[in-house]
Design a protein around this motif. Structure first.
Motif, PDB file in Angstrom:
ATOM      1  N   LEU A 171       4.471  -1.807  -6.884  1.00 24.98           N
ATOM      2  CA  LEU A 171       3.437  -2.725  -7.138  1.00 24.98           C
ATOM      3  C   LEU A 171       2.641  -3.470  -5.872  1.00 24.98           C
ATOM      4  CD1 LEU A 171       5.806  -4.698  -9.485  1.00 24.98           C
ATOM      5  CD2 LEU A 171       3.767  -3.460 -10.119  1.00 24.98           C
ATOM      6  N   THR A 172       3.415  -3.472  -4.606  1.00 28.80           N
ATOM      7  CA  THR A 172       2.668  -3.663  -3.536  1.00 28.80           C
ATOM      8  C   THR A 172       1.412  -3.146  -3.288  1.00 28.80           C
ATOM      9  OG1 THR A 172       4.915  -4.456  -2.469  1.00 28.80           O
ATOM     10  CG2 THR A 172       3.102  -4.298  -1.050  1.00 28.80           C
ATOM     11  N   THR A 173       1.584  -1.952  -3.191  1.00 31.89           N
ATOM     12  CA  THR A 173       0.264  -1.058  -2.936  1.00 31.89           C
ATOM     13  C   THR A 173      -0.602  -0.770  -3.952  1.00 31.89           C
ATOM     14  OG1 THR A 173       1.544   0.967  -3.303  1.00 31.89           O
ATOM     15  CG2 THR A 173       1.395   0.197  -1.040  1.00 31.89           C
ATOM     16  N   ALA A 174      -0.202  -0.939  -5.232  1.00 25.26           N
ATOM     17  CA  ALA A 174      -0.889  -0.684  -6.465  1.00 25.26           C
ATOM     18  C   ALA A 174      -1.807  -1.939  -6.463  1.00 25.26           C
ATOM     19  CB  ALA A 174      -0.130  -0.476  -7.577  1.00 25.26           C
ATOM     20  N   TRP A 242       6.717  -8.363  -5.955  1.00 25.46           N
ATOM     21  CA  TRP A 242       6.282  -7.181  -6.007  1.00 25.46           C
ATOM     22  C   TRP A 242       7.210  -6.132  -5.639  1.00 25.46           C
ATOM     23  CZ3 TRP A 242       1.440  -8.766  -3.080  1.00 25.46           C
ATOM     24  CH2 TRP A 242       0.466  -9.190  -3.740  1.00 25.46           C
ATOM     25  N   GLU A 243       7.986  -6.476  -4.512  1.00 27.79           N
ATOM     26  CA  GLU A 243       9.273  -5.679  -3.895  1.00 27.79           C
ATOM     27  C   GLU A 243      10.211  -5.503  -4.910  1.00 27.79           C
ATOM     28  OE1 GLU A 243      12.616  -5.606  -0.368  1.00 27.79           O
ATOM     29  OE2 GLU A 243      10.807  -7.023  -0.363  1.00 27.79           O
ATOM     30  N   LYS A 244      10.750  -6.613  -5.641  1.00 27.92           N
ATOM     31  CA  LYS A 244      11.668  -6.676  -6.634  1.00 27.92           C
ATOM     32  C   LYS A 244      11.577  -6.204  -7.887  1.00 27.92           C
ATOM     33  CE  LYS A 244      14.068 -10.318  -4.065  1.00 27.92           C
ATOM     34  NZ  LYS A 244      14.652 -11.950  -4.049  1.00 27.92           N
ATOM     35  N   ALA A 245      10.355  -6.239  -8.513  1.00 27.75           N
ATOM     36  CA  ALA A 245       9.724  -5.742  -9.664  1.00 27.75           C
ATOM     37  C   ALA A 245       9.512  -4.225  -9.826  1.00 27.75           C
ATOM     38  CB  ALA A 245       8.815  -6.580 -10.349  1.00 27.75           C
ATOM     39  N   SER A 246       9.321  -3.662  -8.717  1.00 31.61           N
ATOM     40  CA  SER A 246       8.763  -2.254  -8.722  1.00 31.61           C
ATOM     41  C   SER A 246       9.754  -1.388  -9.063  1.00 31.61           C
ATOM     42  CB  SER A 246       8.233  -1.830  -7.245  1.00 31.61           C
ATOM     43  OG  SER A 246       7.147  -2.446  -6.775  1.00 31.61           O
ATOM     44  N   ASN A 262       1.065  10.319 -14.249  1.00 30.22           N
ATOM     45  CA  ASN A 262       0.128   9.773 -13.526  1.00 30.22           C
ATOM     46  C   ASN A 262      -0.936  10.446 -13.155  1.00 30.22           C
ATOM     47  OD1 ASN A 262       1.552   7.206 -13.610  1.00 30.22           O
ATOM     48  ND2 ASN A 262       2.049   7.112 -11.691  1.00 30.22           N
ATOM     49  N   ALA A 263      -2.090  10.343 -13.715  1.00 29.08           N
ATOM     50  CA  ALA A 263      -3.243  11.256 -13.361  1.00 29.08           C
ATOM     51  C   ALA A 263      -3.623  10.786 -11.994  1.00 29.08           C
ATOM     52  CB  ALA A 263      -4.644  10.828 -14.203  1.00 29.08           C
ATOM     53  N   LYS A 264      -4.114  12.031 -11.149  1.00 32.93           N
ATOM     54  CA  LYS A 264      -4.309  11.903  -9.861  1.00 32.93           C
ATOM     55  C   LYS A 264      -5.818  11.186  -9.637  1.00 32.93           C
ATOM     56  CE  LYS A 264      -2.295  16.522  -8.447  1.00 32.93           C
ATOM     57  NZ  LYS A 264      -2.720  17.820  -8.001  1.00 32.93           N
ATOM     58  N   SER A 270      -2.306   3.713  -6.112  1.00 35.45           N
ATOM     59  CA  SER A 270      -2.025   3.866  -4.839  1.00 35.45           C
ATOM     60  C   SER A 270      -1.378   5.220  -4.450  1.00 35.45           C
ATOM     61  CB  SER A 270      -1.428   3.053  -4.078  1.00 35.45           C
ATOM     62  OG  SER A 270      -0.078   2.539  -4.353  1.00 35.45           O
ATOM     63  N   LEU A 271      -1.461   5.896  -3.426  1.00 33.79           N
ATOM     64  CA  LEU A 271      -0.800   7.068  -2.992  1.00 33.79           C
ATOM     65  C   LEU A 271       0.644   7.102  -3.270  1.00 33.79           C
ATOM     66  CD1 LEU A 271      -2.816   8.383   0.144  1.00 33.79           C
ATOM     67  CD2 LEU A 271      -2.869   9.179  -2.158  1.00 33.79           C
ATOM     68  N   GLU A 272       1.217   5.880  -3.140  1.00 30.31           N
ATOM     69  CA  GLU A 272       2.598   5.514  -3.035  1.00 30.31           C
ATOM     70  C   GLU A 272       3.273   5.658  -4.761  1.00 30.31           C
ATOM     71  OE1 GLU A 272       1.251   4.032   0.870  1.00 30.31           O
ATOM     72  OE2 GLU A 272       0.616   3.752  -1.263  1.00 30.31           O
ATOM     73  N   CYS A 273       2.024   5.647  -5.559  1.00 30.41           N
ATOM     74  CA  CYS A 273       2.547   5.817  -6.956  1.00 30.41           C
ATOM     75  C   CYS A 273       2.729   7.273  -7.468  1.00 30.41           C
ATOM     76  CB  CYS A 273       1.787   5.029  -7.764  1.00 30.41           C
ATOM     77  SG  CYS A 273       1.408   3.502  -7.324  1.00 30.41           S
ATOM     78  N   TYR A 274       2.648   8.159  -6.370  1.00 28.40           N
ATOM     79  CA  TYR A 274       2.842   9.320  -6.794  1.00 28.40           C
ATOM     80  C   TYR A 274       4.216   9.947  -6.244  1.00 28.40           C
ATOM     81  CZ  TYR A 274      -1.954   8.904  -8.588  1.00 28.40           C
ATOM     82  OH  TYR A 274      -2.800   8.525  -9.173  1.00 28.40           O
ATOM     83  N   PRO A 275       5.420   9.785  -6.541  1.00 25.02           N
ATOM     84  CA  PRO A 275       6.628   9.818  -5.958  1.00 25.02           C
ATOM     85  C   PRO A 275       7.018  11.387  -6.057  1.00 25.02           C
ATOM     86  CG  PRO A 275       7.154   8.754  -7.873  1.00 25.02           C
ATOM     87  CD  PRO A 275       5.561   8.960  -7.823  1.00 25.02           C
ATOM     88  N   TYR A 276       6.343  12.255  -5.278  1.00 26.02           N
ATOM     89  CA  TYR A 276       6.592  13.951  -5.470  1.00 26.02           C
ATOM     90  C   TYR A 276       7.725  14.271  -4.966  1.00 26.02           C
ATOM     91  CZ  TYR A 276       1.685  14.603  -6.584  1.00 26.02           C
ATOM     92  OH  TYR A 276       0.597  14.528  -7.550  1.00 26.02           O
ATOM     93  N   GLU A 277       8.446  13.674  -3.639  1.00 24.63           N
ATOM     94  CA  GLU A 277       9.670  13.942  -3.025  1.00 24.63           C
ATOM     95  C   GLU A 277      10.816  13.561  -3.892  1.00 24.63           C
ATOM     96  OE1 GLU A 277      11.737  13.225   1.254  1.00 24.63           O
ATOM     97  OE2 GLU A 277       9.934  12.468   0.951  1.00 24.63           O
ATOM     98  N   THR A 278      10.719  12.274  -4.701  1.00 26.06           N
ATOM     99  CA  THR A 278      11.791  11.889  -5.231  1.00 26.06           C
ATOM    100  C   THR A 278      11.883  12.586  -6.652  1.00 26.06           C
ATOM    101  OG1 THR A 278      11.379   9.566  -4.818  1.00 26.06           O
ATOM    102  CG2 THR A 278      12.624   9.868  -6.925  1.00 26.06           C
ATOM    103  N   ALA A 279      11.059  13.488  -7.349  1.00 24.90           N
ATOM    104  CA  ALA A 279      10.930  14.120  -8.253  1.00 24.90           C
ATOM    105  C   ALA A 279      11.698  15.486  -7.810  1.00 24.90           C
ATOM    106  CB  ALA A 279       9.594  14.545  -9.056  1.00 24.90           C
TER     107      ALA A 279
END
Length: 325
Positions: A171-174, A242-246, A262-264, A270-279
């Motif tokens: 949420l912070t970056t979005a 934002w930190e606690k609700a994300s 999430n569509a590219k 934001s870029l942070e909303c595409y968590p490839y490494e986590t997946a």
């Protein structure tokens, strides 16, 4: 390595993310004949739930995005699609979003998962569902993912998993992304309705008295969170909220399998909303990032009948969660 490939092909002008987003917003589907049930909450408030039933043992819980409702186009199309396949569906109207103001000062926010938990328990206590799947859009998708992670150790066995679509998991970056010029029209529309709700609350609750000039001048999400969300819900600041609700911190510890789409080209994210490494390092978190789609759009052509988004929801429910109506 649950990063899923997408086979979304679209035509001009829907390769433009704003066209895709706006067209889906105005593209009306047949409105289903919902059966509304109002449930009273533990804090003397209420939540309105709109049901489509087909006598199924499986129900899909749809949760709308910021300032949406059960009447939002993406809710209508997904509810119809699932119901036509034989699933029971319940469309959640978050507090204050059902067409009637809620009773208390607090409404909803992106991390308020206690309401999701309450709705799930209501379904279990009042119905005979063997399978419950959550499906959230944008803010509702953040609620879905955060719930599956935050309540991972106490999820009922009937909760099988979830799907989240067009979600600002960070949420912070979005919110900073949404504050850019490219999203000015969307921001104006969001804040138009949010400001009116805040003004209504000031008239209803004498103890809530923010400066009217600050309400009128609110032009960013930070302004709104500082006026309403942070003080009313007990956060130290917008940044604390934002930190606690994300939902992003919870993605590596989901208690059930979940898919994020999430569509590219989503201009809200934001870029942070595409968590490839986590997946890539998770057994439960699946990620799909089609090249096109906009924000909760995924339209392929005029008079779109492809139901691409809705098909992804059903495919995940059936092929990954092994749930049928």
């Amino acid at each position: 390595m649950p990063i899923l490939k997408s086979q979304l092909t679209t035509k001009f002008p829907f390769k433009n993310p704003h066209v895709n987003t706006i067209y889906k917003f105005f593209y009306t589907k047949d409105k289903p004949a919902y059966n509304r049930k109002r449930i009273d909450t533990w804090d003397d408030d209420f939540i309105d739930l709109d049901f489509l039933t087909a006598d199924s043992y499986s129900i899909v819980v749809l949760i709308h995005g910021l300032e949406g409702s059960s009447q939002s186009s993406y809710m209508l199309s997904t509810a119809n699609y699932l119901h036509n396949l034989g699933y029971d569906v319940v469309c959640v109207n978050l507090r204050g979003c059902s067409g009637e103001d809620n009773r208390i000062l607090k409404t909803y926010h992106a991390g308020k998962t206690d309401d999701v938990d309450y709705i799930v328990k209501h379904l279990l206590n009042n119905h005979n569902y063997k399978n419950i799947v959550l499906c959230g859009f944008s803010l509702g998708g953040n609620l879905t993912l955060k719930y599956l992670g935050e309540y991972s150790n106490s999820l009922p066995n009937e909760v099988k998993g979830g799907i989240a679509i067009s979600v600002p998991v960070d949420l912070t970056t979005a919110q900073a992304e949404l504050g850019k010029l490219k999203n000015k029209l969307y921001m104006q529309e969001f804040l138009r309705t949010l400001r009116s709700k805040v003004i209504a609350k000031t008239k209803q609750f004498s103890e809530y008295n923010p400066d009217p000039k600050l309400i009128a001048k609110a032009t960013t999400f930070r302004d709104f969170e500082e006026i309403y969300t942070a003080p009313v819900f007990g956060f130290k600041s917008p940044e604390d909220y934002w930190e606690k609700a994300s939902s992003k911190p919870y993605l590596s510890s989901l208690g059930r399998k979940a898919l994020l789409i999430n569509a590219k080209d989503d201009s809200f994210l934001s870029l942070e909303c595409y968590p490839y490494e986590t997946a890539e390092n998770s057994d439960n978190f699946f990620l799909m990032t089609p090249k096109y789609g906009g924000h909760v759009g995924f339209v392929t052509s005029f008079n779109d009948a492809s139901y691409w988004m809705e098909k992804q929801v059903v495919n995940f429910i059936q092929n990954t969660l092994n749930i049928y109506s």
